[in-house]
Design a protein around this motif. Structure first.
Motif, PDB file in Angstrom:
ATOM      1  N   THR A 156      -4.214  -6.123  -7.169  1.00 30.35           N
ATOM      2  CA  THR A 156      -3.355  -5.453  -6.282  1.00 30.35           C
ATOM      3  C   THR A 156      -2.974  -4.523  -6.853  1.00 30.35           C
ATOM      4  O   THR A 156      -2.351  -3.767  -6.468  1.00 30.35           O
TER       5      THR A 156
ATOM      6  N   ALA B  61       0.725  -1.439   0.151  1.00 29.42           N
ATOM      7  CA  ALA B  61       0.147   0.268  -0.195  1.00 29.42           C
ATOM      8  C   ALA B  61       0.429   1.648  -0.315  1.00 29.42           C
ATOM      9  O   ALA B  61       0.214   2.277   0.187  1.00 29.42           O
TER      10      ALA B  61
ATOM     11  N   LEU C 126      -4.531  -1.440  -4.962  1.00 31.20           N
ATOM     12  CA  LEU C 126      -3.793  -1.583  -3.306  1.00 31.20           C
ATOM     13  C   LEU C 126      -2.805  -0.717  -3.631  1.00 31.20           C
ATOM     14  O   LEU C 126      -2.865  -0.144  -2.060  1.00 31.20           O
TER      15      LEU C 126
END
Length: 464
Positions: free
Chosen positions: A412, A390, A415
């Protein structure tokens, strides 16, 4: 689509929730664990002339000093095609028996050993049972591959300075290997070595410009992990300007909970094998003969998959990979054309090239790295690296294949902290025919990979 007729070795449940390496070990298909994670094979057979001029060695020495690393032997240089040349540097990065990484450079030259100035550069990381050469420069190991159809050459011809790094396990010799340091070859070490390779590249380039970092398959997972680790450093110490993960997920979507549990089971099995001393995945007993026999004796009886010819065994493995390893439904390395429920030929990539890809696998591979990567996907318990996904804020370009990780890799990309995210999944067939659609390694080896995958990637890189 008919049911799959390809049968795995006797007693193996095709979709059993355990890693293919573990199942193969139980069945004694090979003495050490199978290397079945998706990637391309390794090993470079081309003789290269040493680039031993004073200027080149001085630059290399400066880079090595900056890394606290030592150049092993001479820098090698070979012409690939036209004004594109391939350099190779073997670096010692520690005191253990296999503490070596190989750094590659593919670049246009204005004159002998004078690289053409470039504003953009990228470091590419290979996948499992692979090296930089076999993933991104396969014309060096296969007559079926043309230089212009190597991803590294394609990018170099379009103005990028292309670099690559081979992980430590690729440099271990075929015979007489000291495996005492293999248990330490996990993702933390691989990420650290990636930083060494990036520093070496930037120093050798003589530029303070940051590089793009890209990777294929497991190299793409390491790309995410490196970018996450680097996000914790001060901006002045960072080496990467953007990342290019090719067909992977860094974290599994909540919608794919079964796949996460599959990774958890795989990690547990793999760590158990490491605890028992099985630290090496011996590619010489599976991937290498699977490819070599398909080429040399295609109609001979396969010693690996009973009841099939060598060619059928190779086709079944690459086109129906999900029978042994299924990180997503109907996952396959290379797309096949099915006839009577069995892949009868390859749809987009050359059989000769695919056979060479397998036959030139590096002989050894680190089991603990595989376990660590599955543990990161599992995401529970003590992780080998902290999860900083993140915190990644650099531009990101995700390239996927419908029959590989494909759409499952998109989660993914949602994120990360980056506001500059581009995704491109190559899909040629309807979803209902995904079992025959563009496969994981078709992104590197398919005849139309340059048009479908590489052109948009190059355009994005050059625009950044």
């Amino acid at each position: 689509m008919n049911d799959i007729a390809f049968v795995v070795p006797s007693g193996v449940a095709p979709l059993a929730p355990s890693h293919p390496r573990t199942r193969a070990k139980r069945l004694a298909v090979m003495p050490v664990v199978l290397g079945l994670l998706a990637a391309a094979a390794g090993g470079c057979t081309t003789e290269m002339a040493p680039a031993d001029d004073g200027e080149a060695l001085q630059a290399t020495a400066e880079a090595s000093e900056a890394l606290s690393a030592t150049l092993v032997g001479k820098v090698t240089r070979e012409q690939v095609v036209g004004d594109v040349y391939h350099y190779s540097y073997l670096l010692s990065v520690g005191k253990t028996p296999n503490a070596r990484i190989r750094v590659h450079r593919v670049v246009r030259e204005d004159a002998p050993k004078v690289p053409h100035p470039t504003s953009q550069s990228i470091m590419l990381m290979h996948g499992d049972f692979a090296t930089f050469t076999t993933n991104f420069l396969p014309s060096r190991i296969s007559a079926a591959a043309k230089p212009e159809r190597d991803l590294a050459v394609y990018l170099a011809q379009r103005g990028l300075d292309v670099w690559g790094v081979d992980r430590r396990w690729t440099t271990a010799p075929a015979q007489g290997t000291d495996f005492s340091d293999f248990a330490g070859m996990g993702v933390a070490q691989a990420v650290s070595d990636t930083g060494l390779a990036l520093t070496f590249a930037r120093t050798t380039r003589g530029s303070k410009d940051r590089l793009f970092l890209g990777g294929f398959s497991s190299g793409a997972q390491l790309t995410y992990l490196y970018a996450g680790e680097e996000s914790q450093k001060p901006l002045a110490e960072r080496l990467v300007k953007g990342i290019v993960p090719i067909d992977i997920y860094g974290k599994i979507s909540p919608a794919d909970e079964a796949l996460r549990l599959y990774a958890c089971a795989n990690a547990a099995d793999e760590y158990d094998w490491v605890a028992q001393g099985y630290v090496d995945s011996d590619n010489s007993t599976f991937a290498q003969p699977l490819g070599a026999l398909a080429a040399s004796a295609p109609l001979g009886a396969s010693p690996i998959f009973s009841g099939y010819t060598n060619r059928e065994a190779m086709l079944g493995f690459v086109a129906a990979t999900f029978l042994l390893y299924e990180p997503k439904p109907q996952y396959h390395l290379v797309a096949g054309v099915y006839k009577n429920g069995f892949p009868s030929t390859l749809r987009y990539s050359s059989e000769a090239l695919v056979s060479d890809w397998l036959a030139h696998s590096p002989p050894h591979e680190s089991m603990v790295e595989t376990a660590d990567r599955d543990a990161m996907w599992c995401g529970t318990g003590a992780l080998p690296l902290a999860d900083h996904l993140a915190d990644i804020s650099v531009p990101l370009y995700y390239l996927g294949a419908a029959g590989g990780f494909g759409d499952h890799g998109l989660y993914t990309t949602t994120l990360v902290a980056s506001k500059d995210v581009t995704t491109h999944v190559v899909r040629r067939l309807p979803v209902a025919s995904e079992i025959e659609d563009f496969g994981h390694a078709d992104l590197l080896y398919a005849e139309d990979a340059p048009a479908l995958a590489w052109a948009p990637l190059a355009k994005w890189l050059l625009a950044h």
